[in-house]
Scaffold this active site. Structure first.
Site, PDB file in Angstrom:
ATOM      1  N   CYS A  54       0.618  -1.424   0.273  1.00  0.00           N
ATOM      2  CA  CYS A  54      -0.210   0.403  -0.350  1.00  0.00           C
ATOM      3  C   CYS A  54       0.809   1.226  -0.133  1.00  0.00           C
ATOM      4  CB  CYS A  54      -1.249  -0.247   1.005  1.00  0.00           C
ATOM      5  SG  CYS A  54      -1.879  -1.313   1.605  1.00  0.00           S
ATOM      6  N   ARG A 137      -7.838  -4.382  -3.189  1.00  0.00           N
ATOM      7  CA  ARG A 137      -6.989  -2.883  -3.752  1.00  0.00           C
ATOM      8  C   ARG A 137      -8.319  -3.188  -5.037  1.00  0.00           C
ATOM      9  NH1 ARG A 137      -2.429  -2.888  -1.890  1.00  0.00           N
ATOM     10  NH2 ARG A 137      -1.623  -4.678  -1.187  1.00  0.00           N
TER      11      ARG A 137
HETATM   12  C1  BEZ Z   1       0.836  -4.835   2.133  1.00  0.00           C
HETATM   13  O1  BEZ Z   1       1.185  -4.656   1.281  1.00  0.00           O
HETATM   14  O2  BEZ Z   1       0.310  -3.524   1.415  1.00  0.00           O
HETATM   15  C2  BEZ Z   1      -0.386  -5.320   2.004  1.00  0.00           C
HETATM   16  C3  BEZ Z   1      -0.150  -6.849   2.194  1.00  0.00           C
HETATM   17  C4  BEZ Z   1      -1.249  -8.371   2.627  1.00  0.00           C
HETATM   18  C5  BEZ Z   1      -1.891  -8.061   2.868  1.00  0.00           C
HETATM   19  C6  BEZ Z   1      -2.136  -6.478   3.141  1.00  0.00           C
HETATM   20  C7  BEZ Z   1      -1.347  -5.245   3.150  1.00  0.00           C
END
Ligand code: BEZ
Length: 238
Positions: A54, A137
């Site tokens: 993110c 997402r």
């Molecule tokens: C992230 O790195 O953005 C992420 C990865 C797995 C679950 C939630 C967020």
């Protein structure tokens, strides 16, 4: 991956009016999509603040905000975290993270707090077999009339391609401006397809006499539109 029981969740679809809601964001309260009337808006969700994928996405999107703005498009983010988490995360990004040449990145577009998950659920962003407590997402492209024009979903582990999101926006705007469709991998300057997808009549009947038309068969005709024409009409560039 073990599946939980399937439940019927109603989700907005392409062509629907974007469901309206009021929300608290890092840039004050918003009324969606009413506040964005006359503009394109991309409503997108991310799973959680203070997570690496993110963070890479927010830095990339924030760096491209001006480019989207020039295409009359606003950005609105959402996660099921609270406002203070959002503010702390965005401050950390600005003050501490240097990534791929991006640093001091300020996120100036609104990030919605959605602790209740009301908005995330309304937009089908909670997909329980992926994660029942985080949004996937999701990316919703909403046009100036408040109609959903494209929806793209990615899982938690996959960071989005923001060049592709920009390409989608320009392709949608070009299709509207020129009444055409865009072929696979289209970019401004490539030939476009006539007639637009979903319309009746063959391109040949409708376009007879247009010298620049190229037909591969009766159902598959293209015509050129220069990159300059696209930029002039869509981005209002001289
Ligand atoms: C992230 O790195 O953005 C992420 C990865 C797995 C679950 C939630 C967020």
């Amino acid at each position: 991956m073990e599946q939980t029981t399937q439940s019927v969740i109603s989700m907005p679809r392409i062509g629907d009016k974007a469901p309206s809601f009021k929300a608290v964001t890092t840039q004050g309260d918003i009324n969606f999509p009413g506040d964005y009337s006359g503009k394109w808006v991309i409503l997108f969700s991310h799973p959680a603040d203070f997570t690496p994928v993110c963070t890479s996405e927010f830095m990339t999107f924030a760096t491209m905000e001006k480019q989207f703005e020039e295409a009359n498009c606003k950005l609105v983010g959402l996660s099921v975290d609270g406002l203070y988490s959002h503010i702390a995360w965005l401050r950390t990004i600005k003050e501490k993270i240097e990534y791929k040449g991006m640093k001091n990145v300020e996120v100036n577009f609104p990030l919605i707090e959605d602790i209740s998950m009301n908005v995330a659920k309304m937009y089908g962003m909670i997909q329980p077999n992926e994660d029942s407590t985080k949004a996937v997402r999701a990316v919703f492209f909403v046009d100036p009339k408040g109609i959903i024009r494209t929806i793209i979903y990615y899982p938690l582990s996959l960071g989005r391609n923001f060049d592709e999101l920009y390409r989608v926006l320009i392709a949608l705007q070009t299709a509207d401006e020129f009444n055409i469709a865009t072929p696979a991998d289209w970019r401004p300057g490539d030939d476009v397809i006539i007639p637009p997808a979903g319309s009746c009549g063959t391109a040949k009947n409708r376009m007879d006499g247009k010298e620049d038309m190229k037909c591969y068969d009766w159902f598959f005709c293209t015509r050129p539109i220069s990159k300059e024409e696209v930029l002039k009409k869509v981005l209002k560039k001289k």
